[in-house]
Design a protein around this motif. Structure first.
Motif, PDB file in Angstrom:
ATOM      1  N   ASP A   1      45.385 -21.038  11.418  1.00 16.57           N
ATOM      2  CA  ASP A   1      44.927 -19.428  11.167  1.00 16.57           C
ATOM      3  C   ASP A   1      46.089 -18.862  10.156  1.00 16.57           C
ATOM      4  O   ASP A   1      46.987 -19.362   9.912  1.00 16.57           O
ATOM      5  N   ILE A   2      45.426 -17.933   9.777  1.00 13.65           N
ATOM      6  CA  ILE A   2      46.079 -16.880   8.776  1.00 13.65           C
ATOM      7  C   ILE A   2      46.548 -15.574   9.496  1.00 13.65           C
ATOM      8  O   ILE A   2      45.617 -14.953   9.984  1.00 13.65           O
ATOM      9  N   ALA A   3      47.623 -15.095   9.422  1.00 11.49           N
ATOM     10  CA  ALA A   3      47.910 -13.923   9.898  1.00 11.49           C
ATOM     11  C   ALA A   3      48.934 -13.157   8.890  1.00 11.49           C
ATOM     12  O   ALA A   3      49.748 -13.645   8.049  1.00 11.49           O
ATOM     13  N   PHE A   4      48.758 -11.859   8.914  1.00 12.41           N
ATOM     14  CA  PHE A   4      49.451 -10.792   7.689  1.00 12.41           C
ATOM     15  C   PHE A   4      49.981  -9.586   8.769  1.00 12.41           C
ATOM     16  O   PHE A   4      49.181  -9.285   9.527  1.00 12.41           O
ATOM     17  N   SER A   5      50.983  -9.180   8.392  1.00  7.42           N
ATOM     18  CA  SER A   5      51.449  -8.050   9.463  1.00  7.42           C
ATOM     19  C   SER A   5      52.204  -6.816   8.464  1.00  7.42           C
ATOM     20  O   SER A   5      52.284  -7.217   7.406  1.00  7.42           O
ATOM     21  N   ASP A   6      51.915  -5.611   9.062  1.00  3.48           N
ATOM     22  CA  ASP A   6      52.258  -4.572   8.421  1.00  3.48           C
ATOM     23  C   ASP A   6      51.517  -4.360   7.000  1.00  3.48           C
ATOM     24  O   ASP A   6      52.453  -3.979   6.011  1.00  3.48           O
ATOM     25  N   LEU A   7      50.394  -4.501   6.979  1.00  2.00           N
ATOM     26  CA  LEU A   7      49.615  -4.097   5.731  1.00  2.00           C
ATOM     27  C   LEU A   7      49.153  -2.954   5.611  1.00  2.00           C
ATOM     28  O   LEU A   7      48.922  -2.251   6.397  1.00  2.00           O
ATOM     29  N   GLU A   8      49.218  -2.346   4.260  1.00  2.00           N
ATOM     30  CA  GLU A   8      48.527  -1.052   4.099  1.00  2.00           C
ATOM     31  C   GLU A   8      46.873  -1.528   4.175  1.00  2.00           C
ATOM     32  O   GLU A   8      46.466  -2.180   3.387  1.00  2.00           O
ATOM     33  N   ALA A   9      46.136  -0.360   4.538  1.00  3.42           N
ATOM     34  CA  ALA A   9      44.704  -0.518   4.564  1.00  3.42           C
ATOM     35  C   ALA A   9      44.196  -0.489   3.008  1.00  3.42           C
ATOM     36  O   ALA A   9      43.045  -1.101   2.715  1.00  3.42           O
ATOM     37  N   VAL A  10      44.676   0.641   2.173  1.00  5.01           N
ATOM     38  CA  VAL A  10      44.330   0.662   0.957  1.00  5.01           C
ATOM     39  C   VAL A  10      44.644  -0.329  -0.108  1.00  5.01           C
ATOM     40  O   VAL A  10      45.892  -0.851  -0.005  1.00  5.01           O
ATOM     41  N   GLY A  11      43.704  -1.191  -0.705  1.00  9.44           N
ATOM     42  CA  GLY A  11      44.025  -2.085  -1.732  1.00  9.44           C
ATOM     43  C   GLY A  11      44.454  -3.407  -1.222  1.00  9.44           C
ATOM     44  O   GLY A  11      44.875  -4.217  -1.674  1.00  9.44           O
ATOM     45  N   LEU A  12      43.931  -3.836   0.100  1.00  6.51           N
ATOM     46  CA  LEU A  12      44.049  -5.005   0.821  1.00  6.51           C
ATOM     47  C   LEU A  12      43.657  -6.149   0.062  1.00  6.51           C
ATOM     48  O   LEU A  12      44.074  -7.220  -0.239  1.00  6.51           O
ATOM     49  N   TYR A  13      42.191  -6.109  -0.208  1.00  4.58           N
ATOM     50  CA  TYR A  13      41.302  -7.027  -0.776  1.00  4.58           C
ATOM     51  C   TYR A  13      40.643  -6.463  -1.895  1.00  4.58           C
ATOM     52  O   TYR A  13      40.047  -5.240  -1.861  1.00  4.58           O
TER      53      TYR A  13
ATOM     54  N   VAL B   1      35.793  -9.645   0.992  1.00  2.00           N
ATOM     55  CA  VAL B   1      36.056 -11.009   0.775  1.00  2.00           C
ATOM     56  C   VAL B   1      37.627 -11.438   0.468  1.00  2.00           C
ATOM     57  O   VAL B   1      38.110 -10.313   0.148  1.00  2.00           O
ATOM     58  N   PHE B   2      37.835 -12.630   0.606  1.00  2.69           N
ATOM     59  CA  PHE B   2      39.220 -12.923   0.432  1.00  2.69           C
ATOM     60  C   PHE B   2      39.606 -14.269  -0.078  1.00  2.69           C
ATOM     61  O   PHE B   2      38.755 -15.312   0.309  1.00  2.69           O
ATOM     62  N   GLY B   3      40.665 -14.556  -0.816  1.00 11.14           N
ATOM     63  CA  GLY B   3      40.915 -15.941  -1.124  1.00 11.14           C
ATOM     64  C   GLY B   3      42.424 -16.108  -0.773  1.00 11.14           C
ATOM     65  O   GLY B   3      43.232 -15.299  -0.713  1.00 11.14           O
ATOM     66  N   TYR B   4      42.938 -17.445  -0.181  1.00 11.32           N
ATOM     67  CA  TYR B   4      44.046 -17.668   0.356  1.00 11.32           C
ATOM     68  C   TYR B   4      44.352 -19.160   0.438  1.00 11.32           C
ATOM     69  O   TYR B   4      43.615 -19.735   0.956  1.00 11.32           O
ATOM     70  N   ASN B   5      45.156 -19.594  -0.628  1.00 11.35           N
ATOM     71  CA  ASN B   5      45.641 -21.113  -0.608  1.00 11.35           C
ATOM     72  C   ASN B   5      44.262 -21.919  -0.422  1.00 11.35           C
ATOM     73  O   ASN B   5      43.833 -22.745   0.249  1.00 11.35           O
ATOM     74  N   GLU B   6      43.643 -21.768  -1.629  1.00 13.87           N
ATOM     75  CA  GLU B   6      42.290 -22.640  -1.979  1.00 13.87           C
ATOM     76  C   GLU B   6      41.152 -22.538  -0.766  1.00 13.87           C
ATOM     77  O   GLU B   6      40.144 -23.043  -0.719  1.00 13.87           O
ATOM     78  N   LEU B   7      41.147 -21.129  -0.034  1.00 13.16           N
ATOM     79  CA  LEU B   7      40.586 -20.796   1.083  1.00 13.16           C
ATOM     80  C   LEU B   7      39.592 -19.619   0.586  1.00 13.16           C
ATOM     81  O   LEU B   7      40.355 -18.529   0.220  1.00 13.16           O
ATOM     82  N   ILE B   8      38.240 -19.585   0.776  1.00  8.25           N
ATOM     83  CA  ILE B   8      37.543 -18.506   0.331  1.00  8.25           C
ATOM     84  C   ILE B   8      36.891 -17.966   1.557  1.00  8.25           C
ATOM     85  O   ILE B   8      36.085 -18.678   2.172  1.00  8.25           O
ATOM     86  N   GLY B   9      36.695 -16.677   1.909  1.00 10.27           N
ATOM     87  CA  GLY B   9      36.051 -16.117   3.179  1.00 10.27           C
ATOM     88  C   GLY B   9      35.484 -14.911   2.951  1.00 10.27           C
ATOM     89  O   GLY B   9      35.968 -14.102   1.908  1.00 10.27           O
ATOM     90  N   ALA B  10      34.994 -14.246   3.913  1.00 12.05           N
ATOM     91  CA  ALA B  10      34.437 -13.076   4.130  1.00 12.05           C
ATOM     92  C   ALA B  10      34.875 -12.564   5.469  1.00 12.05           C
ATOM     93  O   ALA B  10      35.100 -13.419   6.367  1.00 12.05           O
ATOM     94  N   PHE B  11      34.980 -11.162   5.578  1.00 11.36           N
ATOM     95  CA  PHE B  11      35.410 -10.805   6.912  1.00 11.36           C
ATOM     96  C   PHE B  11      34.736  -9.468   7.054  1.00 11.36           C
ATOM     97  O   PHE B  11      34.166  -8.534   6.108  1.00 11.36           O
TER      98      PHE B  11
END
Length: 63
Positions: free
Chosen positions: A19-31, A47-57
């Protein structure tokens, strides 16, 4: 804002990933490519990319 991606699986092999989790992020400019929708911009998608993982949300603000 806290963001979590859970139940991640490789679409070709079915292998699960951590699983991937981020805390205390600001909504503007996340992705790059992320957008807000709906009444009062309470929904987001992108869409996002993280450690060779690409996905949509898609997400909706909790009340």
């Amino acid at each position: 804002m806290d963001v979590s991606f859970t139940d991640i699986a490789n679409v070709e092999t079915g292998a699960s990933r951590e699983d991937i989790a981020f805390s205390d992020l600001e909504a503007v400019g996340l992705y790059d490519g992320g957008r807000f929708f709906g009444p009062n911009h309470a929904e987001a998608a992108g869409v996002f990319g993280y450690n060779e993982l690409i996905g949509a949300f898609g997400a909706r603000k909790q009340e």
